[in-house]
Design a protein around this motif. Structure first.
Motif, PDB file in Angstrom:
ATOM      1  N   ALA A 110       0.854  -1.198   0.000  1.00  0.00           N
ATOM      2  CA  ALA A 110       0.000   0.000   0.000  1.00  0.00           C
ATOM      3  C   ALA A 110       0.887   1.245   0.000  1.00  0.00           C
ATOM      4  CB  ALA A 110      -0.923  -0.013   1.209  1.00  0.00           C
ATOM      5  N   LEU A 111       1.974   1.206   0.779  1.00  0.00           N
ATOM      6  CA  LEU A 111       2.902   2.347   0.819  1.00  0.00           C
ATOM      7  C   LEU A 111       3.721   2.449  -0.464  1.00  0.00           C
ATOM      8  CD1 LEU A 111       4.223   2.261   4.498  1.00  0.00           C
ATOM      9  CD2 LEU A 111       2.499   3.773   3.496  1.00  0.00           C
ATOM     10  N   ASN A 112       4.070   1.315  -1.041  1.00  0.00           N
ATOM     11  CA  ASN A 112       4.799   1.340  -2.319  1.00  0.00           C
ATOM     12  C   ASN A 112       3.917   1.993  -3.388  1.00  0.00           C
ATOM     13  OD1 ASN A 112       7.056   0.854  -3.907  1.00  0.00           O
ATOM     14  ND2 ASN A 112       6.888  -1.373  -3.869  1.00  0.00           N
ATOM     15  N   GLY A 113       2.629   1.677  -3.362  1.00  0.00           N
ATOM     16  CA  GLY A 113       1.687   2.292  -4.305  1.00  0.00           C
ATOM     17  C   GLY A 113       1.538   3.784  -4.054  1.00  0.00           C
ATOM     18  N   ALA A 114       1.471   4.160  -2.779  1.00  0.00           N
ATOM     19  CA  ALA A 114       1.362   5.584  -2.429  1.00  0.00           C
ATOM     20  C   ALA A 114       2.591   6.343  -2.913  1.00  0.00           C
ATOM     21  CB  ALA A 114       1.208   5.735  -0.914  1.00  0.00           C
ATOM     22  N   ALA A 115       3.769   5.778  -2.677  1.00  0.00           N
ATOM     23  CA  ALA A 115       5.015   6.440  -3.074  1.00  0.00           C
ATOM     24  C   ALA A 115       5.130   6.519  -4.596  1.00  0.00           C
ATOM     25  CB  ALA A 115       6.210   5.697  -2.487  1.00  0.00           C
ATOM     26  N   ALA A 116       4.647   5.490  -5.290  1.00  0.00           N
ATOM     27  CA  ALA A 116       4.683   5.496  -6.763  1.00  0.00           C
ATOM     28  C   ALA A 116       3.783   6.609  -7.303  1.00  0.00           C
ATOM     29  CB  ALA A 116       4.246   4.137  -7.307  1.00  0.00           C
ATOM     30  N   VAL A 117       2.608   6.774  -6.712  1.00  0.00           N
ATOM     31  CA  VAL A 117       1.693   7.852  -7.114  1.00  0.00           C
ATOM     32  C   VAL A 117       2.357   9.206  -6.857  1.00  0.00           C
ATOM     33  CG1 VAL A 117      -0.437   9.045  -6.506  1.00  0.00           C
ATOM     34  CG2 VAL A 117      -0.457   6.580  -6.820  1.00  0.00           C
ATOM     35  N   ILE A 118       2.970   9.339  -5.701  1.00  0.00           N
ATOM     36  CA  ILE A 118       3.650  10.597  -5.352  1.00  0.00           C
ATOM     37  C   ILE A 118       4.780  10.866  -6.350  1.00  0.00           C
ATOM     38  CG2 ILE A 118       5.157  11.668  -3.622  1.00  0.00           C
ATOM     39  CD1 ILE A 118       3.308  10.292  -1.482  1.00  0.00           C
ATOM     40  N   GLY A 119       5.524   9.815  -6.710  1.00  0.00           N
ATOM     41  CA  GLY A 119       6.593   9.957  -7.693  1.00  0.00           C
ATOM     42  C   GLY A 119       6.084  10.428  -9.044  1.00  0.00           C
ATOM     43  N   LEU A 120       4.863  10.039  -9.368  1.00  0.00           N
ATOM     44  CA  LEU A 120       4.271  10.414 -10.658  1.00  0.00           C
ATOM     45  C   LEU A 120       3.834  11.882 -10.682  1.00  0.00           C
ATOM     46  CD1 LEU A 120       3.372   9.214 -13.419  1.00  0.00           C
ATOM     47  CD2 LEU A 120       1.189   8.636 -12.357  1.00  0.00           C
ATOM     48  N   PHE A 121       3.409  12.396  -9.517  1.00  0.00           N
ATOM     49  CA  PHE A 121       2.834  13.744  -9.484  1.00  0.00           C
ATOM     50  C   PHE A 121       3.771  14.811  -8.907  1.00  0.00           C
ATOM     51  CE2 PHE A 121      -1.250  11.224  -9.267  1.00  0.00           C
ATOM     52  CZ  PHE A 121      -1.577  11.468 -10.588  1.00  0.00           C
ATOM     53  N   ALA A 122       4.797  14.397  -8.191  1.00  0.00           N
ATOM     54  CA  ALA A 122       5.718  15.370  -7.592  1.00  0.00           C
ATOM     55  C   ALA A 122       7.119  15.074  -8.093  1.00  0.00           C
ATOM     56  CB  ALA A 122       5.675  15.265  -6.070  1.00  0.00           C
ATOM     57  N   SER A 123       7.719  16.010  -8.771  1.00  0.00           N
ATOM     58  CA  SER A 123       9.012  15.702  -9.380  1.00  0.00           C
ATOM     59  C   SER A 123      10.190  16.084  -8.501  1.00  0.00           C
ATOM     60  CB  SER A 123       9.139  16.413 -10.723  1.00  0.00           C
ATOM     61  OG  SER A 123       9.118  17.801 -10.541  1.00  0.00           O
ATOM     62  N   ARG A 124      10.128  17.229  -7.863  1.00  0.00           N
ATOM     63  CA  ARG A 124      11.283  17.663  -7.091  1.00  0.00           C
ATOM     64  C   ARG A 124      11.537  16.698  -5.945  1.00  0.00           C
ATOM     65  NH1 ARG A 124      11.450  21.544  -4.076  1.00  0.00           N
ATOM     66  NH2 ARG A 124       9.233  22.002  -3.951  1.00  0.00           N
ATOM     67  N   LYS A 125      12.795  16.371  -5.736  1.00  0.00           N
ATOM     68  CA  LYS A 125      13.181  15.380  -4.723  1.00  0.00           C
ATOM     69  C   LYS A 125      12.655  15.772  -3.337  1.00  0.00           C
ATOM     70  CE  LYS A 125      17.353  13.043  -3.096  1.00  0.00           C
ATOM     71  NZ  LYS A 125      18.803  13.127  -3.002  1.00  0.00           N
ATOM     72  N   GLU A 126      12.776  17.037  -2.995  1.00  0.00           N
ATOM     73  CA  GLU A 126      12.370  17.496  -1.663  1.00  0.00           C
ATOM     74  C   GLU A 126      10.864  17.368  -1.487  1.00  0.00           C
ATOM     75  OE1 GLU A 126      14.147  19.236  -3.849  1.00  0.00           O
ATOM     76  OE2 GLU A 126      16.121  18.942  -2.953  1.00  0.00           O
ATOM     77  N   GLN A 127      10.106  17.688  -2.547  1.00  0.00           N
ATOM     78  CA  GLN A 127       8.655  17.598  -2.463  1.00  0.00           C
ATOM     79  C   GLN A 127       8.215  16.135  -2.368  1.00  0.00           C
ATOM     80  OE1 GLN A 127       6.321  18.745  -5.942  1.00  0.00           O
ATOM     81  NE2 GLN A 127       5.018  19.992  -4.648  1.00  0.00           N
ATOM     82  N   GLN A 128       8.856  15.280  -3.184  1.00  0.00           N
ATOM     83  CA  GLN A 128       8.575  13.840  -3.110  1.00  0.00           C
ATOM     84  C   GLN A 128       8.798  13.339  -1.687  1.00  0.00           C
ATOM     85  OE1 GLN A 128      10.707  11.110  -5.643  1.00  0.00           O
ATOM     86  NE2 GLN A 128       9.772  11.883  -7.514  1.00  0.00           N
ATOM     87  N   ALA A 129       9.938  13.685  -1.110  1.00  0.00           N
ATOM     88  CA  ALA A 129      10.293  13.196   0.225  1.00  0.00           C
ATOM     89  C   ALA A 129       9.312  13.712   1.264  1.00  0.00           C
ATOM     90  CB  ALA A 129      11.711  13.634   0.574  1.00  0.00           C
ATOM     91  N   SER A 130       8.905  14.969   1.155  1.00  0.00           N
ATOM     92  CA  SER A 130       7.973  15.545   2.121  1.00  0.00           C
ATOM     93  C   SER A 130       6.626  14.826   2.081  1.00  0.00           C
ATOM     94  CB  SER A 130       7.804  17.036   1.818  1.00  0.00           C
ATOM     95  OG  SER A 130       6.651  17.545   2.436  1.00  0.00           O
ATOM     96  N   LEU A 131       6.140  14.550   0.895  1.00  0.00           N
ATOM     97  CA  LEU A 131       4.839  13.882   0.759  1.00  0.00           C
ATOM     98  C   LEU A 131       4.922  12.421   1.204  1.00  0.00           C
ATOM     99  CD1 LEU A 131       3.729  15.359  -2.711  1.00  0.00           C
ATOM    100  CD2 LEU A 131       3.028  16.124  -0.439  1.00  0.00           C
ATOM    101  N   VAL A 132       6.009  11.754   0.812  1.00  0.00           N
ATOM    102  CA  VAL A 132       6.203  10.358   1.245  1.00  0.00           C
ATOM    103  C   VAL A 132       6.272  10.289   2.770  1.00  0.00           C
ATOM    104  CG1 VAL A 132       7.902   8.474   1.336  1.00  0.00           C
ATOM    105  CG2 VAL A 132       7.267   9.469  -0.868  1.00  0.00           C
ATOM    106  N   ASN A 133       7.022  11.200   3.380  1.00  0.00           N
ATOM    107  CA  ASN A 133       7.144  11.210   4.841  1.00  0.00           C
ATOM    108  C   ASN A 133       5.780  11.288   5.515  1.00  0.00           C
ATOM    109  OD1 ASN A 133       9.883  11.113   4.725  1.00  0.00           O
ATOM    110  ND2 ASN A 133      10.223  13.280   5.213  1.00  0.00           N
TER     111      ASN A 133
END
Lengths: 269, 269
Positions: A110-133
């Motif tokens: 479920a978290l792998n899917g969430a992170a994959a979705v976040i990776g698709l919609f947020a490109s900047r590394k910092e933004q990806q990390a913030s949303l994943v966190n």
């Protein structure tokens, strides 16, 4: 040679027909002229309803398990509303995340899917990390599942547990211990379907806030993480460990040789 | 109204032009008329050269890290050779897997990328699991990295280590201990770039054998996995644990209350 209007439209029709399903050409390919990389603009996100997403994810879990459930619940709503590029995404590939990837018990699907979705919609590394966190910390610290499906596949009183981990194996283990239900049974499957719904809901809440309104939702890691990272993390003197996961979930005891026994990570279960 | 041949070809040209980049329409969308799910046929795989793939993955790691490196090294060769649907895959999303997902230290991103590729090309659950097992077990048991890049970004004598885990945190920790290099330094980055190359090579070897020639490559899990699963796994009496990961990588010691102390999982590092 001259063609009639019908022949012209027929010819155009064939040409268009072969391309029809992709007539709204995939944005990424368009904007990058065949390039694809981390520098490419992410796909646009449009705000979704968290509860609708949760209900869909629950049903999709019974179609392709946890990672697929979270991923498709979000992408497919956008596909139905906006068509391409969402419609062409091969969501079926996301079945690989089931059971912490092919039942290996590693990262919760479920978290792998969430992170994959976040990776698709947020490109900047910092933004990806913030949303994943925000999704990962919520998952580690929250008593789950809480979702009650409109039409449960298995109608039962559902016990909840705190995973204290982002990994499938300890997460399922904690629930099995709390519920006294065995792993790989129908109750376990129902638990994971509801957990998938909860994770999809949380992902959409985080995406709605982070990508639409640009407001961050502060969440803190378990204090033992910063305690351990003070000596082992990337900014410490030793620099011999790299992790954001709750340490005590695996390191329930440390060697007596550990220099400061008072800061042994505790087992959080 | 009648159109000239030039006007006809012009009209067809415009129609085709708008769709040109996706003229080989995405197989999945075509075959399912807008449906996408685990029941959908996977994308076709075409045999690739392992060494070329490794070299590409090494370079792509410096572009978007481990998961992106493995994933793009495979997809992008197919995109260059066959165009769609590979060309439109938004490979940039795979940057999310870096450092065990946004530096959380969970599943190694190189393996997450390998499993994602396998999910894209192998649809049946059993086939997915068989191919994932062959890459994951190889990773757990092999001294890595071994890849020597044609043009190293960092020219160094590279120490190798056995991860005994599919997780980023213990894998990096084992290498840091063996090499005495700190985490998050340039040597660590070079190690992960070469590990990404190794994992991409292994993934292509497994895909070439598994999807092209249909020959399985037998690999066995560490014996402690079956020993632990005999009492805790899905087919045991207790059924309170679900995992395929090497147990002793986390459970380096067990409580004295464990009924049979002789079968405590050993720490493999």
């Amino acid at each position: 040679m001259e063609w009639t209007r019908r022949e012209v439209f027929g010819a155009v029709g064939i040409a268009v027909g072969t391309c029809m399903l992709s007539s709204c050409m995939r944005q990424e390919t368009k904007t990058t002229q065949g390039k694809t990389g981390p520098d490419v603009a992410p796909w646009p996100y449009h705000e979704l309803d968290p509860q609708t997403t949760a209900e869909r994810a629950y049903l999709y879990h019974y179609e392709g398990h946890c990672m697929y459930g979270v991923f498709k619940s979000i992408i497919w709503q956008l596909a139905e509303r906006y068509g391409e590029p969402y419609r062409s995404f091969p969501c079926g590939m996301m079945t690989y995340g089931a059971g912490g990837v092919a039942s290996w018990g590693s990262l919760c699907g479920a978290l792998n899917g969430a992170a994959a979705v976040i990776g698709l919609f947020a490109s900047r590394k910092e933004q990806q990390a913030s949303l994943v966190n925000q999704v990962f910390l919520w998952y580690e610290q929250t008593e789950l599942p809480v979702h009650v499906p409109a039409q449960p596949k298995l109608d039962m009183e559902m016990p909840a547990s705190v995973a204290h981990s982002v990994l499938c194996h300890p997460s399922v283990g904690a629930w099995s211990k709390a519920s006294r239900y065995p792993v790989a049974g129908k109750e376990h499957m129902e638990r994971c379907a509801r957990l998938t719904a909860d994770t999809a809901r949380q992902t959409v809440i985080v995406l709605n806030e982070g990508l639409s309104v640009r407001v961050a939702r502060p969440m803190l890691a378990d204090e033992q993480v910063s305690q351990c990272n003070a000596c082992h993390g990337r900014d410490s003197e030793r620099r011999d460990a790299l992790a954001g996961m709750t340490c005590g979930s695996c390191h329930s005891s440390l060697s007596d040789k550990h220099p400061d026994v008072s800061i042994k990570p505790r087992k959080p279960l």
